[in-house]
Scaffold this motif. Structure first.
Motif, mmCIF file in Angstrom:
data_model
loop_
_atom_site.group_PDB
_atom_site.id
_atom_site.type_symbol
_atom_site.label_atom_id
_atom_site.label_comp_id
_atom_site.label_asym_id
_atom_site.label_seq_id
_atom_site.Cartn_x
_atom_site.Cartn_y
_atom_site.Cartn_z
ATOM 1 N N TYR A 116 0.825 -1.207 0.000
ATOM 2 C CA TYR A 116 0.000 0.000 0.000
ATOM 3 C C TYR A 116 0.869 1.271 0.000
ATOM 4 O O TYR A 116 0.661 2.193 -0.798
ATOM 5 N N VAL A 117 1.875 1.305 0.892
ATOM 6 C CA VAL A 117 2.726 2.499 0.994
ATOM 7 C C VAL A 117 3.509 2.724 -0.299
ATOM 8 O O VAL A 117 3.652 3.861 -0.781
ATOM 9 N N ASN A 118 4.015 1.649 -0.905
ATOM 10 C CA ASN A 118 4.737 1.805 -2.173
ATOM 11 C C ASN A 118 3.820 2.313 -3.270
ATOM 12 O O ASN A 118 4.243 3.089 -4.139
ATOM 13 N N ALA A 119 2.544 1.889 -3.254
ATOM 14 C CA ALA A 119 1.589 2.397 -4.239
ATOM 15 C C ALA A 119 1.351 3.892 -4.050
ATOM 16 O O ALA A 119 1.150 4.635 -5.022
ATOM 17 N N VAL A 120 1.367 4.348 -2.791
ATOM 18 C CA VAL A 120 1.191 5.783 -2.518
ATOM 19 C C VAL A 120 2.340 6.596 -3.113
ATOM 20 O O VAL A 120 2.150 7.645 -3.752
ATOM 21 N N PHE A 121 3.591 6.088 -2.951
ATOM 22 C CA PHE A 121 4.756 6.856 -3.399
ATOM 23 C C PHE A 121 5.145 6.581 -4.854
ATOM 24 O O PHE A 121 6.093 7.187 -5.362
ATOM 25 N N ASP A 122 4.419 5.668 -5.522
ATOM 26 C CA ASP A 122 4.710 5.396 -6.932
ATOM 27 C C ASP A 122 4.590 6.653 -7.784
ATOM 28 O O ASP A 122 5.334 6.833 -8.761
ATOM 29 N N VAL A 123 3.627 7.520 -7.435
ATOM 30 C CA VAL A 123 3.409 8.729 -8.256
ATOM 31 C C VAL A 123 4.598 9.682 -8.176
ATOM 32 O O VAL A 123 4.729 10.591 -8.999
ATOM 33 N N ALA A 124 5.477 9.500 -7.167
ATOM 34 C CA ALA A 124 6.664 10.347 -7.041
ATOM 35 C C ALA A 124 7.931 9.584 -7.421
ATOM 36 O O ALA A 124 9.043 10.099 -7.232
ATOM 37 N N ASP A 125 7.753 8.350 -7.952
ATOM 38 C CA ASP A 125 8.892 7.507 -8.336
ATOM 39 C C ASP A 125 9.852 7.300 -7.171
ATOM 40 O O ASP A 125 11.072 7.347 -7.319
ATOM 41 N N VAL A 126 9.270 7.083 -6.017
ATOM 42 C CA VAL A 126 10.070 6.859 -4.812
ATOM 43 C C VAL A 126 9.754 5.463 -4.289
ATOM 44 O O VAL A 126 8.593 5.056 -4.220
ATOM 45 N N LYS A 127 10.809 4.723 -3.910
ATOM 46 C CA LYS A 127 10.660 3.402 -3.329
ATOM 47 C C LYS A 127 10.601 3.535 -1.808
ATOM 48 O O LYS A 127 11.456 4.203 -1.212
ATOM 49 N N ALA A 128 9.587 2.910 -1.177
ATOM 50 C CA ALA A 128 9.435 2.977 0.281
ATOM 51 C C ALA A 128 10.012 1.736 0.933
ATOM 52 O O ALA A 128 9.689 0.613 0.548
ATOM 53 N N GLN A 129 10.878 1.948 1.923
ATOM 54 C CA GLN A 129 11.439 0.836 2.696
ATOM 55 C C GLN A 129 10.741 0.809 4.058
ATOM 56 O O GLN A 129 10.803 1.775 4.818
ATOM 57 N N ILE A 130 10.072 -0.283 4.355
ATOM 58 C CA ILE A 130 9.304 -0.409 5.600
ATOM 59 C C ILE A 130 10.227 -0.883 6.725
ATOM 60 O O ILE A 130 10.934 -1.878 6.588
ATOM 61 N N VAL A 131 10.207 -0.175 7.867
ATOM 62 C CA VAL A 131 11.064 -0.469 9.018
ATOM 63 C C VAL A 131 10.174 -0.788 10.216
ATOM 64 O O VAL A 131 9.242 -0.043 10.522
ATOM 65 N N THR A 132 10.487 -1.889 10.887
ATOM 66 C CA THR A 132 9.719 -2.279 12.078
ATOM 67 C C THR A 132 10.581 -2.339 13.342
ATOM 68 O O THR A 132 10.054 -2.545 14.436
ATOM 69 N N ASP A 133 11.917 -2.178 13.176
ATOM 70 C CA ASP A 133 12.833 -2.229 14.317
ATOM 71 C C ASP A 133 12.854 -0.872 15.001
ATOM 72 O O ASP A 133 13.214 0.145 14.385
ATOM 73 N N TYR A 134 12.481 -0.847 16.277
ATOM 74 C CA TYR A 134 12.405 0.423 17.003
ATOM 75 C C TYR A 134 13.760 1.127 17.060
ATOM 76 O O TYR A 134 13.819 2.364 17.059
#
Length: 659
Positions: A81-99
């Motif tokens: 979902y997050v990568n689909a949001v940033f696709d329009v800006a040609d940006v790749k989203a890296q998801i982080v879960t480590d505090y």
């Protein structure tokens, strides 16, 4: 054109057109196609473009409360979902879960709670990309008797709503935990007393992992927006993210990813739906036409309908007035302040005056005590409450007075209904029944009393012979003293029986409970000796009680008599007396070791005219009178019995009975 033709040629086609438009609109609203025509390309400024030139990848930290949606590695609902949001800006989203890596991330994806808004003052939020729904999961098959405690995820519900949180009107105790995961683990671990889980619907479902012990209820308790949150100073990436979020169809995109990754069980963005202008226009036009047609039809038949309704209303009013006047009770309609509006025929003839516009309290001439009761009853009825009626004496007759609220069409109290019924015959019949029961008991006791009197009479006869034959003054003095003692003993026995058999006055008096019970046992002494029955009386404390003595006598006589009848010779009766001054009560337990009562009979023993002593002439009124007299003194009676072991009657009475 008549009314039916109007409906056929104008109204029905318009309804059909409206239906088709609504179907078309509904289908378009739920079209979840996320093709490119649903996405607009955002226009970035100079700073944003400069940022994008040097950042082809950004890091998004996901709050622990929604990390269950991230999946493994780069796979998962939030990742996609997050990568689909940033696709329009040609940006790749890296998801982080480590505090530990949170500080290195460009933004945080998290639910925006009230606590977050209050505690973090330097943060910025984007528009929400999804919404969490809060619901209550309830243990499957939960019954009203098994309701236990609940576990609630913190920061989801404010304190006011938390205190009111209930299921089926039952406000349960709550334990607050840090996360949805802990809530589920705690509920399953403590399955013996946790019956409710309150938290995020999708998260609870995920952590239950197919466990069907809990099911959720459809009512939504809260909704939380999930947004990208930026901390510290404003940066170009905040503007980029906002533009990306606003350029996509969040509802359609979140729904598509939810179906893909969680079978539709992931949170989505709910958009507000509005009707199109042309549908509103059609509805307005259709409403005008319908109103016109209805107005036309109504006016055409208005006179006839009005005439019919008026005739029915008049007939109904006459019928009600006939019923009102035909009732033999004294009835009066009152204002909420107690002023008389109308009275029925029976009440009018009794008063022999016109009571209209007078206060009911002044008309019926109550004494000071009943005047206060009447005022309390009027005030309660004006608030929609009904107090227990009270009895008054008018002209050697007994009346029961009651007041009831009368509601209007909208539910408010408009007026009051005063009802006064003549209960003289009922009171006389009740007194006669009590007296008859006492005389039956006197008949049972009479033979024993006669036997008891023979002993002192024998003493008198013997000492009279001594007086005639002996001339010694000392012997004569002793004989006279013994005769006097025998006369006093006989008099006490007779007086005790006469006191019990005397017509009831039902006066309240103060007696020593222990001594009074002993006197009732002495009244039954001959019957007890006849069957060689031993009576034990145990009283923890010597105390006085203010009660209706005659009622207390009838209670004891009936219970002791029943116990004697239930036992074979050489039986035993135990009477235990305890008092509880803290609660203003005392208790008397009357136990025997007789034959006992079977369960079917036990449920009937307090009913009038029910008896198991048909052969011995039982009336079936003894225990019925016992029950009523105890209830009149605001007491209670219960019974425990086992066949072959015996029976125990437990009586609880106020230490101070008020009239």
């Amino acid at each position: 054109m008549n009314i039916m033709k109007c409906l056929k040629h104008i109204l029905l086609p318009l309804v059909a057109v409206l239906f088709l438009l609504l179907v078309s609109y509904n289908a378009s609203e739920h079209n979840l196609d996320v093709s490119s025509n649903k996405i607009s390309t955002p226009e970035f400024g100079v700073e944003e473009n400069e940022f994008l030139k040097t950042h082809d990848t950004i890091k998004v930290y996901v709050d622990p409360s929604i990390q269950y949606l991230t999946g493994q590695g780069e796979e998962g609902y939030i990742n996609d979902y997050v990568n689909a949001v940033f696709d329009v800006a040609d940006v790749k989203a890296q998801i982080v879960t480590d505090y530990n890596e949170k500080e290195t991330c460009d933004c945080v994806l998290q639910p925006v709670t009230d606590k977050l808004r209050k505690d973090e003052v330097d943060k910025k939020y984007t528009m929400p990309i999804m919404q969490l729904e809060g619901v209550m999961y309830v243990r499957e098959g939960l019954s009203k008797q098994d309701k236990g405690k609940g576990v609630v995820v913190e920061d989801r519900i404010n304190s006011d709503k938390m205190n009111q949180l209930a299921y089926d009107s039952y406000v349960f105790d709550k334990k607050v935990v840090k996360s949805n995961k802990f809530a589920v683990e705690y509920a399953l671990k403590n399955n013996s007393n946790v019956d409710y889980i309150v938290g995020d619907k999708e998260a609870i479902l995920y952590y239950l992992d197919g466990n069907n012990e809990f099911v959720y209820k459809d009512r939504i308790l809260y909704k939380l927006n999930v947004s990208f949150v930026f901390y510290g100073e404003e940066v170009p990436f905040y503007n980029i993210t906002n533009l990306c979020v606003n350029s996509i169809d969040r509802h359609a995109l979140s729904y598509e990813k939810s179906v893909k990754w969680a079978n539709g069980n992931a949170p989505i963005f709910e958009r507000t739906k509005y009707l199109n202008v042309y549908i509103i226009f059609i509805i307005v036009i259709l409403s005008v036409i319908i109103a016109f047609l209805l107005y036309y039809a109504a006016n055409k038949n208005l006179y006839v309908e009005l005439e019919n309704r008026m005739s029915k209303l008049i007939a109904s009013r006459k019928e009600l007035q006939t019923t009102f006047n035909g009732i033999s009770y004294f009835l009066a309609e009152l204002t909420r302040d107690g002023v008389i509006i109308d009275v029925n025929k029976a009440f009018y003839e009794y008063l022999n005056i016109n009571p209209a516009n007078k206060n009911i309290v002044d008309v019926i001439h109550l004494n000071d005590e009943t005047h206060v009761k009447m005022q309390e009853m009027l005030e309660a009825a004006s608030q929609g409450k009904v107090l227990e009626g009270f009895e008054v004496n008018f002209n050697r007759r007994v009346f029961l007075i009651e007041v009831f609220p009368v509601e209007g069409s909208s539910g408010e109290i408009q007026k009051l209904l005063f009802m006064c019924s003549d209960v003289t015959k009922e009171k006389m019949a009740e007194k006669q029944m009590i007296q008859d029961n006492k005389m039956i008991a006197v008949g049972q006791l009479a033979s024993g009393v006669a036997h008891e009197i023979r002993n002192p009479l024998g003493i008198i006869r013997n000492y009279c012979y001594v007086l005639k034959t002996m001339k010694d003054e000392n012997v004569q003095a002793t004989a006279i003293e013994r005769i006097e003692q025998a006369v006093e003993t006989s008099g006490a026995i007779i007086e005790n029986l006469l006191d019990f058999s005397r017509a009831s006055s039902m006066k309240i008096d103060t007696v020593n409970v222990h001594e009074h019970i002993l006197s009732m046992i002495r009244l039954n002494e001959s019957l007890l000796k006849k069957k060689d029955i031993n009576v034990n009386v145990e009283c923890e404390n010597e105390f006085n009680a203010t009660l209706v003595v005659e009622s207390f006598d009838m209670i004891l006589i009936n219970l002791i008599s029943n116990a004697i009848d239930a036992m074979e010779p050489q039986g035993e009766i135990n009477i235990a007396v305890t008092d509880n001054e803290n609660y203003g009560l005392f208790r008397v337990d009357v136990s025997d070791n007789g034959s006992g009562i079977d369960p079917e009979t036990l449920s009937e023993i307090f009913n009038p005219f029910f008896t198991t002593k048909i052969d011995s002439g039982g009336t079936g009124l003894g225990l019925y009178i016992v029950y009523n007299e105890i209830e009149k003194m605001n007491g209670t009676i219960s019974v425990e019995s086992k066949l072959g072991e015996g029976t125990t009657f437990k009586i609880v009475l106020p230490i101070n009975v008020t009239e």
